[in-house]
Design an enzyme around this catalytic site. Structure first.
Site, mmCIF file in Angstrom:
data_model
loop_
_atom_site.group_PDB
_atom_site.id
_atom_site.type_symbol
_atom_site.label_atom_id
_atom_site.label_comp_id
_atom_site.label_asym_id
_atom_site.label_seq_id
_atom_site.Cartn_x
_atom_site.Cartn_y
_atom_site.Cartn_z
ATOM 1 N N ASN A 1 0.881 -1.175 0.000
ATOM 2 C CA ASN A 1 0.000 0.000 0.000
ATOM 3 C C ASN A 1 0.911 1.215 0.000
ATOM 4 O OD1 ASN A 1 -1.763 2.066 0.498
ATOM 5 N ND2 ASN A 1 -2.296 1.427 2.589
ATOM 6 N N LYS B 1 0.125 4.198 -0.306
ATOM 7 C CA LYS B 1 -0.529 5.402 0.227
ATOM 8 C C LYS B 1 -0.273 6.572 -0.726
ATOM 9 C CE LYS B 1 -0.187 3.397 4.760
ATOM 10 N NZ LYS B 1 -0.345 3.576 6.189
ATOM 11 N N HIS C 1 -9.778 1.338 4.404
ATOM 12 C CA HIS C 1 -8.521 1.526 5.129
ATOM 13 C C HIS C 1 -8.775 2.489 6.289
ATOM 14 C CE1 HIS C 1 -4.479 2.782 6.134
ATOM 15 N NE2 HIS C 1 -4.070 1.653 5.570
ATOM 16 N N GLU D 1 -7.241 4.915 7.363
ATOM 17 C CA GLU D 1 -7.039 6.343 7.041
ATOM 18 C C GLU D 1 -8.256 6.906 6.317
ATOM 19 O OE1 GLU D 1 -3.212 5.759 5.202
ATOM 20 O OE2 GLU D 1 -2.410 5.200 7.176
ATOM 21 N N GLU E 1 -5.904 -4.728 10.314
ATOM 22 C CA GLU E 1 -4.879 -3.712 10.555
ATOM 23 C C GLU E 1 -5.211 -2.955 11.838
ATOM 24 O OE1 GLU E 1 -2.698 -2.558 6.659
ATOM 25 O OE2 GLU E 1 -4.427 -1.260 6.906
ATOM 26 N N GLY F 1 1.962 2.425 10.647
ATOM 27 C CA GLY F 1 2.930 3.504 10.494
ATOM 28 C C GLY F 1 3.597 3.921 11.797
ATOM 29 N N SER G 1 2.835 -2.030 10.319
ATOM 30 C CA SER G 1 4.276 -2.112 10.579
ATOM 31 C C SER G 1 4.859 -3.499 10.326
ATOM 32 C CB SER G 1 4.604 -1.628 11.989
ATOM 33 O OG SER G 1 4.196 -0.272 12.150
HETATM 34 P P1 PGA Z 1 2.433 0.347 7.580
HETATM 35 O O1 PGA Z 1 1.010 0.577 6.881
HETATM 36 O O2 PGA Z 1 2.965 -0.963 7.068
HETATM 37 O O3 PGA Z 1 3.268 1.522 7.144
HETATM 38 O O4 PGA Z 1 2.193 0.301 9.051
HETATM 39 C C1 PGA Z 1 0.129 -0.488 6.650
HETATM 40 C C2 PGA Z 1 -1.140 0.030 6.032
HETATM 41 O O5 PGA Z 1 -1.586 1.128 6.419
HETATM 42 O O6 PGA Z 1 -1.737 -0.605 5.156
#
Ligand code: PGA
Length: 252
Positions: free
Chosen positions: A9, A11, A95, A97, A166, A172, A210
């Site tokens: 992803n 982003k 997601h 976000e 998640e 993140g 992460s």
């Molecule tokens: P990350 O993000 O691996 O940077 O924690 C995962 C995601 O948001 O899909």
């Protein structure tokens, strides 16, 4: 036996030049080994570029969002039919976000999954609890509620989705759920899906938050973790390739 799936992803990251280098390096790294399915979910303006770069390779392309509507007066939105024209195989829906910064509700996420399925695009439905939810002992309640909405709207098509668990507190942040914490939630999602379809074995449940080259193997060794949704580490080809290597080694 289904293959593990490792989905990047990106982003809101990338540039024409950076994408070119990253995708070429990922394709060179996966070569012709298709023992693990690999996808990158890229910003919409780069779908055409990545679709061209991936031609003839095992790398699949995904989008990061889709409209719940087919067409019409929805300025800024992109329909599933449009994504389909760019060879999109997967689309992230719900997601955290999007839920957090764009107010996406469980019902909207379920409708987006339905719109993707109607075009033969696999929605990667993201669910996960916040730190406050976890500390209040509400993890199970929250992820089951998020999942239930998608099951309710999609009926028998539910066996065609991919789920990504998640935990919001792990995204993140560099804080990963322990393999045991992740497995516990994956097992309850699996049970919920098993009660909803005759084909639960078709559904992959990915872990995201992460995941990196160092922790991927122990997470992917869990019985109900079928792959990963990778944010930060998917932007660096060597890290992403190491996670893919771990998934190949842990083949289900
Ligand atoms: P990350 O993000 O691996 O940077 O924690 C995962 C995601 O948001 O899909």
């Amino acid at each position: 036996m289904k293959k593990k799936l490792i989905a990047g992803n990106w982003k809101m990251n990338g540039s024409a030049a950076a994408n070119d280098a990253l995708v070429r390096a990922v394709i060179a790294g996966i070569a012709d080994d298709s023992s693990c399915a690999v996808a990158v979910c890229v910003p919409a303006p780069y779908l055409a570029q990545v679709q061209m770069l991936r031609a003839g390779s095992a790398l699949e392309v995904g989008a990061q969002d889709v409209s719940a509507h087919d067409k019409g007066a929805f300025t800024g939105e992109v329909s599933a039919a449009m994504l389909k024209e760019f060879g999109v195989r997967y689309v992230l829906v719900g997601h955290s976000e999007r839920r957090q910064f764009h107010g996406e509700t469980d019902v909207l996420v379920a409708d987006k999954a339905k719109a993707a399925l109607a075009q033969g695009i696999t929605p990667i439905v993201c669910v996960g609890e916040t730190l406050a939810d976890r500390e209040a002992g509400k993890t199970e309640e929250v992820v089951k509620r998020q999942m239930a909405a998608v099951i309710h709207t999609n009926g028998h098509c539910i066996s065609e989705i991919v789920v990504a668990y998640e935990p919001v507190w792990a995204i993140g942040t560099g804080k990963t759920a322990t393999p045991e914490q992740a497995q516990q939630v994956h097992a309850l999602l699996r049970a919920q899906l098993t009660a909803a379809t005759a084909h639960p074995d078709r559904i992959s449940i990915l872990y995201g938050g992460s995941m990196n080259a160092a922790n991927a193997a122990s997470l992917l060794a869990q019985p109900d973790i079928d792959g990963g949704l990778i944010g930060g580490a998917s932007l660096k080809a060597p890290d992403f390739l190491q996670i893919i290597a771990a998934a190949r080694a842990a083949r289900v």
